[in-house]
Design an enzyme around this catalytic site. Structure first.
Site, short mmCIF file in Angstrom:
data_model
loop_
_atom_site.label_atom_id
_atom_site.label_comp_id
_atom_site.label_asym_id
_atom_site.label_seq_id
_atom_site.Cartn_x
_atom_site.Cartn_y
_atom_site.Cartn_z
N ASP A 1 40.62 31.19 36.65
CA ASP A 1 41.12 32.45 37.22
C ASP A 1 42.34 32.11 38.07
O ASP A 1 42.59 30.94 38.38
CB ASP A 1 40.05 33.13 38.08
CG ASP A 1 40.55 34.46 38.69
OD1 ASP A 1 41.15 35.25 37.94
OD2 ASP A 1 40.39 34.67 39.89
N SER A 2 43.05 33.15 38.48
CA SER A 2 44.19 32.94 39.37
C SER A 2 43.74 32.52 40.77
O SER A 2 44.54 31.99 41.53
CB SER A 2 44.98 34.23 39.48
OG SER A 2 44.15 35.26 39.97
N CYS B 1 39.67 36.19 34.05
CA CYS B 1 40.79 36.84 34.72
C CYS B 1 41.31 37.92 33.79
O CYS B 1 41.73 37.61 32.66
CB CYS B 1 41.88 35.79 34.99
SG CYS B 1 43.39 36.50 35.66
N GLU C 1 40.82 38.45 48.55
CA GLU C 1 41.14 37.04 48.86
C GLU C 1 41.11 36.80 50.37
O GLU C 1 40.89 35.70 50.83
CB GLU C 1 42.52 36.66 48.30
CG GLU C 1 42.60 36.59 46.78
CD GLU C 1 42.17 35.24 46.17
OE1 GLU C 1 42.35 34.20 46.81
OE2 GLU C 1 41.64 35.26 45.03
N CYS D 1 39.43 43.69 36.65
CA CYS D 1 39.91 42.49 37.33
C CYS D 1 38.68 41.83 37.94
O CYS D 1 37.84 42.52 38.54
CB CYS D 1 40.91 42.89 38.41
SG CYS D 1 41.30 41.55 39.57
N HIS E 1 38.22 40.11 40.45
CA HIS E 1 38.05 40.18 41.90
C HIS E 1 37.25 41.41 42.33
O HIS E 1 36.64 41.42 43.39
CB HIS E 1 39.42 40.27 42.60
CG HIS E 1 40.13 38.97 42.74
ND1 HIS E 1 40.66 38.28 41.68
CD2 HIS E 1 40.42 38.22 43.85
CE1 HIS E 1 41.25 37.18 42.11
NE2 HIS E 1 41.12 37.12 43.43
#
Ligand code: DGL
Length: 275
Positions: free
Chosen positions: A10-11, A73, A152, A186, A188
């Site tokens: 993932d990023s 992702c 994040e 996404c 996240h």
């Protein structure tokens, strides 16, 4: 049977939602996770840059002898060109097909919402794939670029007023459209599923892209006879491209007590961007 680890990328932290589900459905499988924390976010970048980064991430995982790659992702999944995926000599899945399949099964009124990064929404991939499955589906998409930095940075508690306000603003058009199923496109976003669910209402089904990808990976490995033959404690290694301390502190948000130990630091730019 194949005892090599599963590679997940993932990023940043988002792919840990897939790791959490993999630990549940495939508790004996070793995992190597790479989060490109030094270059997050991917979701605001051009498809060319995302593709270059993703190939470097994949080459890092292949260097760790993984038996399959999961692009956990949404942005990587929807921007990697078919022509690049066609060159892969290993089992691969992103989050798009698994998530669309789960949403198509869940919807009752055919109105499906998709929230994801700006880059993912711009590709139109979710809409295309859902319509290909059933062209009577009505798809309402919305980019939610502020969700990734909020996650994040740990703004994830269900009573967090900042994230709630942002969610109310982003999700208003989806509520007005009367979607009964919402794809968290996404990886996240499942971390703030509590807030998203509160805003959307209890009768809207949320599709967790991390969970859908993990379930799909389990089916792929099973069908191809690539599940591990080992039982007992699996080994999970975490690698990042920026401060491992920061990653470790936030990883518990995603994995709870499932995160133990530390992450290794990687110079991802040293890996080839050709596959
Ligand atoms: N977790 C990623 C996704 O699923 C992207 C977040 C980002 O880097 O913008 O799209």
């Amino acid at each position: 049977m194949d005892n090599r680890p599963i590679g997940v990328l993932d990023s940043g932290m988002g792919g840990l939602t897939a790791v959490r589900e993999l630990m549940r459905v495939l508790p004996n499988e070793d995992i190597v996770y790479f989060g490109d924390t030094g270059r997050v976010p991917y979701g605001t970048r051009s498809p060319e840059i995302v593709t270059r980064y993703a190939i470097q991430d994949i080459n890092f995982l292949l260097d760790h002898n993984v038996k399959m790659v999961i692009a956990a992702c949404g942005t990587v999944t929807t921007t990697l060109p078919e022509e690049v995926i066609g060159r892969f000599q290993f089992p691969y899945t992103g989050v798009l097909h698994p998530t669309v399949r789960a949403a198509a099964t869940a919807t009752r009124n055919g109105k499906i919402g998709v929230i994801a990064t700006a880059t993912t929404i711009r590709t139109g991939a979710y809409e295309r794939e859902l319509k290909a499955m059933n062209h009577d589906f009505s798809v309402i998409s919305k980019a939610c670029p502020m969700f990734v930095p909020l996650v994040e940075n740990g703004y994830v508690n269900r009573d967090n007023q900042v994230t709630r306000l942002v969610a109310e603003e982003y999700l208003a058009p989806l509520r007005e459209a009367g979607v009964d199923t919402l794809i968290l496109g996404c990886t996240h976003y499942p971390v703030i599923a509590g807030i998203i669910g509160d805003v959307m209402g209890a009768d809207v089904v949320l599709i967790d892209s991390g969970r859908a990808a993990a379930d799909y990976a389990e089916q792929m490995l099973n069908q191809q006879g690539l599940l591990t033959g080992r039982s007992g404690q699996a080994k999970i290694e975490f690698y990042v491209s920026d401060d491992p301390g920061q990653f470790s502190r936030n990883a518990t948000l995603f994995l709870g007590s499932g995160f133990q130990g530390t992450a290794g630091k990687v110079d991802i730019t040293a890996y080839s961007d050709i596959i």
